[in-house]
Design a protein around this motif. Structure first.
Motif, PDB file in Angstrom:
ATOM      1  N   HIS A 163      20.919 -46.821  -6.203  1.00  0.00           N
ATOM      2  CA  HIS A 163      21.717 -46.215  -7.249  1.00  0.00           C
ATOM      3  C   HIS A 163      21.700 -46.880  -8.681  1.00  0.00           C
ATOM      4  CE1 HIS A 163      24.792 -43.926  -9.330  1.00  0.00           C
ATOM      5  NE2 HIS A 163      25.419 -44.880  -9.682  1.00  0.00           N
ATOM      6  N   HIS A 180      21.071 -46.395 -13.189  1.00  0.00           N
ATOM      7  CA  HIS A 180      20.963 -45.480 -14.251  1.00  0.00           C
ATOM      8  C   HIS A 180      19.847 -45.933 -15.051  1.00  0.00           C
ATOM      9  CE1 HIS A 180      24.671 -43.554 -13.297  1.00  0.00           C
ATOM     10  NE2 HIS A 180      24.923 -44.385 -12.600  1.00  0.00           N
ATOM     11  N   HIS A 214      28.344 -39.394  -8.096  1.00  0.00           N
ATOM     12  CA  HIS A 214      29.496 -40.464  -7.912  1.00  0.00           C
ATOM     13  C   HIS A 214      30.277 -40.005  -7.139  1.00  0.00           C
ATOM     14  CE1 HIS A 214      27.024 -41.931 -11.636  1.00  0.00           C
ATOM     15  NE2 HIS A 214      27.369 -43.156 -11.206  1.00  0.00           N
ATOM     16  N   HIS A 268      29.119 -45.469  -4.795  1.00  0.00           N
ATOM     17  CA  HIS A 268      30.473 -46.037  -4.742  1.00  0.00           C
ATOM     18  C   HIS A 268      31.341 -45.600  -3.252  1.00  0.00           C
ATOM     19  CE1 HIS A 268      29.179 -47.501  -8.444  1.00  0.00           C
ATOM     20  NE2 HIS A 268      29.154 -46.495  -8.927  1.00  0.00           N
ATOM     21  N   ASP A 286      23.522 -50.157  -9.400  1.00  0.00           N
ATOM     22  CA  ASP A 286      24.232 -49.467 -10.740  1.00  0.00           C
ATOM     23  C   ASP A 286      24.269 -49.973 -11.903  1.00  0.00           C
ATOM     24  OD1 ASP A 286      25.952 -47.365 -11.419  1.00  0.00           O
ATOM     25  OD2 ASP A 286      27.831 -48.321 -11.137  1.00  0.00           O
TER      26      ASP A 286
HETATM   27 FE    FE Z   1      26.489 -45.148 -11.209  1.00  0.00          FE
END
Ligand code: FE
Ligand code: GUN
Length: 453
Positions: free
Chosen positions: A78, A80, A241, A278, A329
Motif C-alpha cells: 500500500h 500513494h 482503504h 489498514h 502508506d
Molecule cells: Fe493510504
C-alpha cells in the motif's frame, strides 16, 4: 520480456511459511531467460559442481562474497505514489483534515503529466534502491499521469500494480480534485485498464491495473457499483482503504448501517484480488468475510500511529489465516523502507500486547495474543504480500520470479554488525531484519533483471 540467463551461488534467507526462517546455505540458483528460478540446488546435489563450472566458463556466474546474503525482494502492499513529495511532513492533523488541507491539493498537481513523470521517476528509483521489488500503488484521478507511473515502472523494471484513483462525491472531494461524475469515473477506469493492459501484453505482465475507489467516503454509490461491475468484468485487482480510523469507520456505518468491509462486499468490491489498506477497526465478522472472499489486508503500522487511533489486530488476522502483508502508506507513513515497515510492525504488535498506559495494572494494560516475531514480520513483507496479491514472488521456489536483494552486511555505512564466530546464520537474519537499510542493499533483481546496483 527476456533477460540473460545466469547462475547465482550463495546463502539465501527466506520465510516461505509464516514464522519459519529457511536458510538455503551455499545454494545454486539457475535463472532462466524469462527471469524465473529454473532450478535450486543444494551443495550435495550431483549437478551442483558442473552447473557452477559451466556458468563460470560461460561468464554467467554470480557468486556472493563473505558477509553477503540473498533475500527475496520486498513487497509494498500500500503506497500513494503522488504523495512522495510530501513524505516526512504535514503529519500534524487527523486524516480527514490532512486529506483536504494537504493531500488533495498535492494530488491535484498531477493533472500536469510532466510533474508526474519527474516525481514518479525519482520515487521508483528510491523504492528499488530500498529493496521494494513489487509495489501496489494508488496514483491519482488522472488517467494520463497514472499511465505515466505504470510506464516508468515498466521502464525501470519494478513489478507494479497501479490504480487510477476514483473519488467522485462532491460532498467530500473538492471541485479542483475529483472525477466529474460516477459515469466518467467508471469510464476513465475502463480506459485506464485497457490502456495499461495494452502497454504490457506479456504472459506474466510486469505492470497491471488496479480498480481503486479511494475509500467509501469519497465515492458515490453509483461509482462504487460501477467499479464492482468492472472488477467482475476484468478480474483485475482492487484496492481501497477500509476502517482506517474512528472517523472513517463511523462515516461508512452512518451511511450504510453496515461495516466498511460488508459495504465493500455489497458493491462487489471484495474479491480474491482485493487489498484493503489498514482495516484497524474490522471486527471478527469482517475478518471472517474478508477471509471467505480471499481478500487481503495491507497493514501499515507507521501510518497508523498518525491516523488510525488504534493498532491493527494483526495476531487475530493471522490466526484466521487471512492474507496480510505490509504497506508503507507513503506519505501517511514517512519511510520508504519495508525493513522499517517490519520494525514498525514488530513494535506495534508488541505495544498492543503489552499495552501502553503505565497507570493501569499489568494484567489490564494490553490486548490478548502473542506479539509477532521478526520471522513473521519478514514473511509479511515478502511471502505474505505475494500471497495476498496472488503473484509468484516473495520466496525462492522453482517457477517463482527471481525478485531478490543482495544484502551486504559489510557495506560501507552498514548498521548491521556481524561478529566473527559470535553470530549464527539465524542471528544474522535477525540482525538484517532489525538493522539493514539502504546501505546494505548491494543489488536488486526483478524478474532476473538488475534494476538497482
Ligand atoms: Fe493510504
Ligand atoms: N484514506 C483515504 N485516502 C487516504 C490516503 O491518501 N491516505 C491514508 N492513509 N488514508 C486515506
Amino acid at each position: 520480456m527476456t533477460t540473460e540467463p545466469f547462475t547465482l551461488v550463495g546463502t539465501a534467507f527466506h520465510t516461505p511459511e509464516r514464522g519459519a526462517l529457511e536458510v538455503l546455505e551455499a545454494h545454486l540458483f539457475g535463472i532462466d531467460a524469462q527471469g524465473r528460478i529454473a532450478e535450486m540446488l543444494a551443495p550435495g546435489h550431483p549437478d551442483y559442481a558442473v552447473r557452477r563450472s559451466d556458468a563460470r566458463r560461460a561468464g554467467t556466474l554470480v557468486e556472493l562474497g563473505e558477509g553477503q546474503f540473498l533475500l527475496p525482494g520486498l513487497i509494498d502492499l500500500h503506497i500513494h505514489a503522488p504523495q512522495w513529495p510530501q513524505m516526512g511532513k504535514a503529519l500534524d492533523v487527523p486524516l480527514e483534515v490532512w486529506l483536504q488541507k494537504y493531500t488533495f491539493p498535492l494530488e491535484a498537481r498531477y493533472a500536469d503529466v510532466g510533474y508526474a513523470r519527474e516525481v514518479y521517476a525519482d520515487l521508483v528509483d528510491n523504492l528499488l534502491a530500498n529493496g521494494t521489488t513489487t509495489a501496489l500503488y494508488f496514483a491519482t484521478v488522472h488517467v494520463e499521469a497514472s499511465l505515466a507511473l505504470a510506464g516508468i515502472c515498466l521502464e525501470k523494471g519494478q513489478r507494479a500494480l497501479v490504480g487510477k484513483v476514483v473519488m467522485d462525491d462532491p460532498d467530500q472531494c473538492p471541485p479542483f480534485y475529483r472525477d466529474a461524475d460516477a459515469a466518467s469515473a467508471v469510464a476513465d477506469t475502463r480506459r485506464f485498464i485497457e490502456a495499461l493492459r495494452a502497454m504490457d501484453q506479456g504472459e506474466r505482465p510486469l505492470v497491471q491495473p488496479v480498480i481503486t475507489p479511494r475509500f467509501i467516503p469519497s465515492c458515490t454509490d453509483a461509482a462504487l457499483k460501477g467499479l464492482g461491475d468492472l472488477a467482475h468484468e476484468f478480474g483485475c485487482h482492487v484496492q481501497t482503504h477500509c476502517s482506517e480510523s474512528d472517523w472513517a469507520k463511523q462515516f461508512v456505518e452512518e451511511r450504510f448501517n453496515r461495516t466498511d468491509a460488508a459495504s465493500l462486499d455489497d458493491f462487489g468490491l471484495l474479491t480474491r484480488h482485493t487489498i484493503l489498506a489498514h482495516s484497524n477497526f474490522i471486527d471478527g465478522q469482517d475478518m471472517d468475510l474478508i477471509k471467505e472472499m480471499g481478500a487481503g489486508v495491507a497493514h501499515c503500522p507507521l501510518s497508523n500511529v498518525y491516523f488510525a487511533n488504534a493498532v491493527f489486530p494483526l495476531r487475530a488476522a493471522l490466526d484466521r489465516h487471512m492474507h496480510v502483508g505490509l504497506g508503507t502508506d507513503i506519505s501517511g507513513g514517512y519511510s520508504p523502507s519495508l525493513f522499517d515497515g517490519c520494525r514498525h510492525a514488530l513494535s506495534a504488535s508488541r505495544t498492543l500486547q503489552s499495552g501502553v498506559h503505565a497507570h493501569l495494572q499489568a494484567h489490564e494494560r494490553g490486548a490478548p495474543g502473542e506479539p509477532i516475531t521478526h520471522q513473521e514480520a519478514f514473511w509479511l513483507a515478502t511471502a505474505g504480500g505475494a500471497e495476498a496479491l496472488d503473484l509468484p514472488t516473495g520466496s525462492f521456489r522453482v517457477g517463482h520470479e527471481f525478485d531478490a536483494l543482495l544484502i551486504d552486511t559489510r557495506a560501507n555505512a552498514s548498521n548491521v554488525h556481524v561478529g566473527a564466530g559470535d553470530d549464527t546464520l539465524e542471528d544474522v537474519f535477525q540482525k538484517i531484519v532489525l538493522n539493514a537499510g539502504r546501505a546494505n542493499i548491494g543489488r536488486v533483481w526483478v524478474g532476473g533483471r538488475t534494476v538497482s546496483q
